[in-house]
Write a protein that holds these residues in place. Structure first.
Motif, PDB file in Angstrom:
ATOM      1  N   ASN A  80       0.775  -1.257  -0.049  1.00 43.60           N
ATOM      2  CA  ASN A  80       0.133   0.079  -0.063  1.00 43.60           C
ATOM      3  C   ASN A  80       0.954   1.257  -0.042  1.00 43.60           C
ATOM      4  O   ASN A  80       0.303   2.287   0.207  1.00 43.60           O
ATOM      5  CB  ASN A  80      -1.067   0.026   1.153  1.00 43.60           C
ATOM      6  CG  ASN A  80      -0.305  -0.044   2.492  1.00 43.60           C
ATOM      7  OD1 ASN A  80       0.934   0.283   2.684  1.00 43.60           O
ATOM      8  ND2 ASN A  80      -0.891  -0.383   3.579  1.00 43.60           N
ATOM      9  N   SER A  81       2.104   1.164  -0.317  1.00 45.90           N
ATOM     10  CA  SER A  81       2.938   2.389  -0.027  1.00 45.90           C
ATOM     11  C   SER A  81       4.279   2.080  -1.013  1.00 45.90           C
ATOM     12  O   SER A  81       4.483   0.990  -1.367  1.00 45.90           O
ATOM     13  CB  SER A  81       3.374   2.748   1.180  1.00 45.90           C
ATOM     14  OG  SER A  81       4.200   1.899   2.011  1.00 45.90           O
ATOM     15  N   GLY A  82       5.040   2.968  -1.041  1.00 41.76           N
ATOM     16  CA  GLY A  82       6.166   2.797  -1.670  1.00 41.76           C
ATOM     17  C   GLY A  82       6.431   3.342  -2.987  1.00 41.76           C
ATOM     18  O   GLY A  82       5.470   3.741  -3.680  1.00 41.76           O
ATOM     19  N   SER A  83       7.704   3.758  -3.738  1.00 42.73           N
ATOM     20  CA  SER A  83       7.901   4.445  -4.893  1.00 42.73           C
ATOM     21  C   SER A  83       9.119   4.278  -5.271  1.00 42.73           C
ATOM     22  O   SER A  83      10.220   4.166  -4.496  1.00 42.73           O
ATOM     23  CB  SER A  83       7.645   5.908  -4.528  1.00 42.73           C
ATOM     24  OG  SER A  83       7.870   6.635  -5.813  1.00 42.73           O
ATOM     25  N   LEU A 108      -1.320   0.495  -6.057  1.00 38.55           N
ATOM     26  CA  LEU A 108      -0.958  -0.044  -4.765  1.00 38.55           C
ATOM     27  C   LEU A 108      -2.495  -0.147  -4.216  1.00 38.55           C
ATOM     28  O   LEU A 108      -3.314   0.702  -4.656  1.00 38.55           O
ATOM     29  CB  LEU A 108      -0.336   1.081  -3.994  1.00 38.55           C
ATOM     30  CG  LEU A 108       1.288   1.054  -4.369  1.00 38.55           C
ATOM     31  CD1 LEU A 108       1.959   2.310  -3.615  1.00 38.55           C
ATOM     32  CD2 LEU A 108       1.902  -0.049  -4.074  1.00 38.55           C
ATOM     33  N   ALA A 109      -2.541  -0.682  -2.989  1.00 43.83           N
ATOM     34  CA  ALA A 109      -3.818  -0.613  -2.169  1.00 43.83           C
ATOM     35  C   ALA A 109      -4.071   0.530  -1.609  1.00 43.83           C
ATOM     36  O   ALA A 109      -3.144   1.264  -1.475  1.00 43.83           O
ATOM     37  CB  ALA A 109      -4.019  -1.965  -1.382  1.00 43.83           C
ATOM     38  N   SER A 148      10.703  -7.207   0.556  1.00 43.36           N
ATOM     39  CA  SER A 148       9.484  -7.183   1.365  1.00 43.36           C
ATOM     40  C   SER A 148       8.398  -7.505   0.224  1.00 43.36           C
ATOM     41  O   SER A 148       8.410  -8.580  -0.122  1.00 43.36           O
ATOM     42  CB  SER A 148       9.128  -6.048   1.960  1.00 43.36           C
ATOM     43  OG  SER A 148       8.080  -6.167   2.959  1.00 43.36           O
ATOM     44  N   ALA A 149       7.307  -6.843   0.363  1.00 44.55           N
ATOM     45  CA  ALA A 149       6.229  -7.058  -0.712  1.00 44.55           C
ATOM     46  C   ALA A 149       6.458  -7.300  -2.071  1.00 44.55           C
ATOM     47  O   ALA A 149       6.258  -8.031  -2.803  1.00 44.55           O
ATOM     48  CB  ALA A 149       5.183  -5.953  -0.519  1.00 44.55           C
ATOM     49  N   GLY A 150       7.660  -6.586  -2.285  1.00 48.74           N
ATOM     50  CA  GLY A 150       8.162  -6.526  -3.769  1.00 48.74           C
ATOM     51  C   GLY A 150       8.989  -7.834  -4.132  1.00 48.74           C
ATOM     52  O   GLY A 150       9.069  -8.204  -5.025  1.00 48.74           O
ATOM     53  N   GLY A 151       9.723  -8.592  -3.030  1.00 46.86           N
ATOM     54  CA  GLY A 151      10.349  -9.986  -3.086  1.00 46.86           C
ATOM     55  C   GLY A 151       9.018 -10.957  -3.289  1.00 46.86           C
ATOM     56  O   GLY A 151       9.101 -11.762  -4.130  1.00 46.86           O
ATOM     57  N   VAL A 204      -7.118  -5.959   2.881  1.00 48.92           N
ATOM     58  CA  VAL A 204      -7.250  -4.822   2.023  1.00 48.92           C
ATOM     59  C   VAL A 204      -6.453  -4.852   0.677  1.00 48.92           C
ATOM     60  O   VAL A 204      -7.164  -5.245  -0.660  1.00 48.92           O
ATOM     61  CB  VAL A 204      -6.979  -3.471   2.301  1.00 48.92           C
ATOM     62  CG1 VAL A 204      -7.034  -2.437   1.475  1.00 48.92           C
ATOM     63  CG2 VAL A 204      -7.633  -3.083   3.582  1.00 48.92           C
ATOM     64  N   PRO A 205      -5.511  -5.146   0.524  1.00 49.69           N
ATOM     65  CA  PRO A 205      -4.505  -5.946  -0.735  1.00 49.69           C
ATOM     66  C   PRO A 205      -4.972  -6.993  -1.189  1.00 49.69           C
ATOM     67  O   PRO A 205      -4.944  -7.222  -2.387  1.00 49.69           O
ATOM     68  CB  PRO A 205      -3.094  -5.373  -0.449  1.00 49.69           C
ATOM     69  CG  PRO A 205      -3.240  -5.532   1.145  1.00 49.69           C
ATOM     70  CD  PRO A 205      -4.260  -5.199   1.712  1.00 49.69           C
TER      71      PRO A 205
END
Length: 293
Positions: A80-83, A108-109, A148-151, A204-205
């Motif tokens: 839900n965040s990051g750039s 993102l969510a 993290s989520a990207g992994g 949510v996501p």
């Protein structure tokens, strides 16, 4: 988790070397060429997002006849965040060491759920295979990397060939994946158990349907032909990450595809990505061998 959310909470002893690392970023890591904000989804596409469907390319500054291996980096941030802008240091470090790096945004969510995020990332990889030769990258040597989520998204892209078949590709173009403290490898198991405080936030996501949790978990898509994995886990990361990473390694090993796997003693979750400020970090040392530099 995103770096920005936790930046002010970092201990002072950690902030000092990070600030030095930032200074070093400008002093040492500039031998690279950055091309910013390239759209990887056409503007006339009904899903097009002018901010999130963008990527940056970092290429070695010195011209070379030979094409370079390519690493597509997917940021974390709890889905839900990051750039991409937070991770320019990774792009520059990779480019300095002979790798063409692609750092991408994805939706993102709560705007979208994880299946759409995975589709965004797949489309960014497809764009890369079609255009990266213009930046000195080899479209036949495209790897994915994520923290993290990207992994978790990087692992899913590598394991689930359908993400590319839906866009007309007969074969998965990814040659391997580098996972840095990956989250979400088995959300089917994780969301059924709900063992930790605030786990409901991930509905949510990921939505509320168990079949969707399974569909977006790389654990259930790896096969005996899945490309190779290089996996790093922090010795002091979250128990859910260390546990799912161990199970993922065991699954790959049982399939005859044992990954390269390392636990980095003493490392917490956020420092697992912050350490990539430093060029000679162990992750880069192993990554360069993995991609064939």
């Amino acid at each position: 988790m995103s770096i920005s959310r936790h930046w002010l909470c970092l201990p002072a002893l950690l902030l000092l070397p990070l600030l030095l690392g930032l200074a070093n970023e400008y002093a040492v890591a500039r031998p690279s060429r950055r091309t910013q904000d390239l759209a990887y989804v056409p503007a006339n596409d009904p899903t097009y997002d002018a901010e999130r469907h963008r990527l940056d390319v970092y290429a070695p500054k010195e011209a070379s006849v030979a094409l370079h291996p390519v690493v597509v980096f997917i940021h974390g941030g709890s889905w839900n965040s990051g750039s991409k802008g937070f991770y320019s240091f990774i792009g520059r470090r990779l480019a300095k060491q002979g790798v063409v790096a692609v750092i991408l945004n994805y939706r993102l969510a709560p705007q979208v759920e994880v299946p759409a995020m995975a589709d965004d990332c797949a489309r960014a990889v497809i764009w890369t295979t079609q255009h990266i030769a213009d930046y000195g990258g080899d479209p036949q040597r495209v790897f994915v990397m994520g923290h993290s989520a990207g992994g978790g998204l990087a692992a899913l892209l590598t394991a689930d060939n359908r993400l590319f078949q839906r866009h007309g590709l007969a074969r998965n173009p990814i040659r391997g994946a580098i996972l840095d403290d990956p989250a979400g490898l088995d959300m089917y198991d994780y969301l059924q158990k709900m063992e930790y405080p605030n786990d409901a936030q991930y509905l949510v996501p990921f939505g509320k349907q168990p079949e969707t949790w399974r569909e977006v978990s790389a654990m259930y898509h790896v096969t005996a032909t899945t490309p190779p994995f290089l996996i790093f886990v922090g010795g002091k990361t979250y128990p859910s990450i260390s546990g799912s990473s161990r199970k993922f390694r065991e699954k790959l090993t049982a399939l005859g595809r044992p990954p390269q796997f390392a636990v980095l003693p003493g490392k917490h979750h956020i420092p697992m990505v912050l350490q990539l400020y430093w060029q000679h970090n162990v992750l880069y040392q192993q990554l360069l061998k993995f991609v064939g530099v």
